[in-house]
Structure formats: C-alpha cells, structure tokens
Design an enzyme around this catalytic site. Structure first.
Site, short mmCIF file in Angstrom:
data_model
loop_
_atom_site.label_atom_id
_atom_site.label_comp_id
_atom_site.label_asym_id
_atom_site.label_seq_id
_atom_site.Cartn_x
_atom_site.Cartn_y
_atom_site.Cartn_z
N LYS A 72 0.89 -1.10 0.17
CA LYS A 72 0.11 -0.13 -0.01
C LYS A 72 0.89 1.30 0.04
CE LYS A 72 -4.15 -1.71 2.11
NZ LYS A 72 -5.41 -1.23 3.01
N ASN A 93 -4.68 2.33 -1.91
CA ASN A 93 -5.39 0.80 -1.87
C ASN A 93 -6.02 0.63 -3.20
OD1 ASN A 93 -7.60 2.42 -1.21
ND2 ASN A 93 -8.61 0.86 -0.32
N ASP A 114 -9.89 3.52 1.56
CA ASP A 114 -9.95 2.99 3.24
C ASP A 114 -10.88 3.77 3.98
OD1 ASP A 114 -9.07 0.27 2.65
OD2 ASP A 114 -6.97 0.86 3.18
N ALA A 141 -4.56 0.71 9.26
CA ALA A 141 -5.91 0.88 9.33
C ALA A 141 -6.39 2.07 10.46
CB ALA A 141 -6.32 -0.29 10.04
N ASN A 161 -2.70 2.72 21.63
CA ASN A 161 -1.98 1.83 21.25
C ASN A 161 -1.06 0.88 22.23
OD1 ASN A 161 -1.47 0.37 18.72
ND2 ASN A 161 0.60 1.08 18.73
N GLY A 246 -17.21 -5.16 11.16
CA GLY A 246 -15.68 -5.43 10.14
C GLY A 246 -16.27 -5.62 8.76
#
Ligand code: ATR
Length: 283
Positions: A72, A93, A114, A141, A161, A246
């Site tokens: 990507k 993408n 995305d 993502a 994170n 998802g």
C-alpha cells in the site's frame, strides 16, 4: 448464481498483494459486475514486486486494481498521478488505469478508499461532524480511520495503542490526540473503533476495552470480521451501543473502488450479501 460470460470485451481488474488467496474482494467485486451487467472480471494477482506488477497490469490493459499488504505504501512510487487524499494518508489501496479522453494515453492513478470505507460505515449510525472518537491501534488501518474522522469534521480523535510511541507519532502526524491503553477509561467520546487484530479468530475471547467502559459510546465499530460479532461488539450491543461490524468497512471501501473504476453506483446489498455468503461458506 447468474454468471457473467468472459468474452472479447471483458475488462479485467485485480487484487494485488501477498498473500491474496484469502481475500474476500474477488467475491464482492465479481458480484457487483454480475449484478450491474458491467462486462468486467476481478482476479487475484499475487505480487512480490509491485513495480513490475503495475507495469504488467498496464501492459495487459487492466482497468484497475485493489492494492493490499504489503504494497500500500510502496505502490505510491509506481503511479503517474496520486489523488491528494491518498498522498496525505501516505497509502494507496486502489489503482485506476484511466484513458485520457483526448490523447488516449493511459495513466495510472492511485487512490485511497479505506478512509471512505470507515466514514461511510460509521455515517450510517452517527453524524461524524462534531463527534469525538477513540481509535484503538496505530497501524495503517488506524491511520485511514482517524484521517477519515478528521476529514469528516470530528471534533476530537484520540489514538490508543499497545506501543504508545506509535500512537504519539501518528497523533502528531494527524494533529489528533493520544492516550495510553491503560488510561482509556479517562476518555469520553461518542465513537469507539478497534483497528487492531485483537478479538480475531482464534483469540475470540480478547477485547482491549473492559465492558464496563462501553456504555459511554453511542457507536462501536470493529474492523475485525472473523468472527463477525467480536467480543467487543457483543459487549457493546449488550451495553446499549449501536454497532458496526468489520464487513462494513470492507464493503464500503470496495463500493468506492467499484464507483471509481466503472462510474456506476455500486449495488450495496449485493456486495454485502456476497461477502456474507462467502464467509459462511468458509466456516
Ligand atoms: P494495519 O496496517 O492493518 O493496521 P498493523 O500496522 O500491523 O496493521 O497494526 C496492527 C495494530 O494492532 C497495531 O496498532 C498493533 O499494536 P502495536 O503497534 O503495539 O504492535 C495492534 N495489535 C496487534 N496485536 C495486538 C495485541 N495483542 N494487543 C494490543 N494491540 C495489538
């Protein structure tokens, strides 16, 4: 199921990546071609060398391609033109081989759908402008999702994170906020999105957010789609939140690709049903 004949006029599209064997995109895009009657076919193209692959697709007259892991970012150097948003996100993408209407020259344009995928999926449930969100993860993502939210006018986006430094770096890049995973109980936001692989089969009992923190969110989205109802989504539903699974991000980004390639409004429910059937078949 109705099949589309492959004939002399069929335009080819590809999914390019490594591996691509398990991708759900061929099922979804081919269902869209069949349903709209557009003479196209979408095939997997495993690729180790993205530069050579893009040259090959162009030489073979492909109409476009989806680009997935691990290409990507590197594919950006192989396109003739980069959509400004893809440039800003730093990832492509979607490739479209577009013919110049006057010169007939074929140019390869790189897009990113995305972020559109997550925005469209979330916008079904909540007005994004002015909303606040907590995004779990700091990978590709997370970047697309957080970028999309900011683009849509979200008032505040927190990134959390496991490796905090990555959330700090991404927050700085996007001009958003960050929080450590241990402190997410301090965050008050409208939307919660998991962009990590936590909860994915076979570790289906995992979730990054204790269930007692969930009721504060109006909408909870998980980008994991195996299982379709992750522990996070199950607990969010039980806490009264609206949930987005998802598959939604997957098919909305695919819808946006179909529109770019064909200019035709994509058949939303056909594409989602095709994905659901394929997931069922695989189980
Ligand atoms: P993608 O580009 O698809 O987002 P990625 O760049 O590999 O994939 O990012 C995966 C994300 O899931 C990361 O944020 C990762 O956290 P780290 O940056 O700390 O590696 C997160 N992740 C994966 N497994 C996890 C786990 N068991 N617990 C918490 N976070 C996890």
């Amino acid at each position: 199921m109705k099949t589309m004949p492959i004939n002399g006029a069929t335009r080819l599209y590809a999914i390019v990546g490594m591996p691509v064997t398990h991708s759900l995109s061929p099922v979804m895009q081919n269902a869209a071609f069949r349903s709209t009657g557009i003479n196209g076919a979408y095939v997997p193209v495993p690729s180790e060398d993205i530069e050579k692959t893009v040259q090959g697709l162009r030489a073979l007259g492909f109409g476009g391609a989806s680009v997935t892991i691990p290409h990507k970012e590197t594919v950006m150097a192989c396109v003739d033109r980069l959509d400004p948003v893809a440039r800003e996100i730093g990832a492509v993408n979607t490739l479209a081989f577009e013919q110049h209407p006057d010169t007939g020259e074929v140019v390869c344009v790189g897009y990113n759908t995305d972020w559109m995928g997550s925005n469209l999926a979330l916008a079904k449930e909540i007005e994004l402008k002015g909303s606040s969100a907590l995004v779990l993860g700091a990978g590709g993502a997370a970047k697309a999702v957080a970028f999309g939210l900011l683009e849509a006018g979200a008032s505040k986006v927190f990134l959390a994170n496991r490796t905090l430094q990555k959330a700090v770096a991404l927050a700085e890049e996007l001009g958003s906020d960050f929080v450590s995973l241990a402190d997410i109980d301090q965050v008050d936001a409208d939307i919660l999105i998991n962009t990590t692989s936590v909860g994915m089969t076979p570790h289906i009992d995992n979730s990054l957010v204790p269930k007692e923190y969930l009721s504060r969110y109006a909408v909870v989205m998980d980008i994991v789609y195996a299982p379709l109802e992750t522990r996070l989504l199950k607990e969010a539903k039980a806490s009264g939140c609206r949930t987005v699974d998802g598959l939604a991000m997957l098919y909305y980004q695919g819808l946006a690709q179909f529109k770019i390639w064909t200019g035709v409004e994509p058949p939303v429910s056909v594409m989602r049903d095709a994905l659901l059937q394929e997931l069922e078949r695989r189980q």
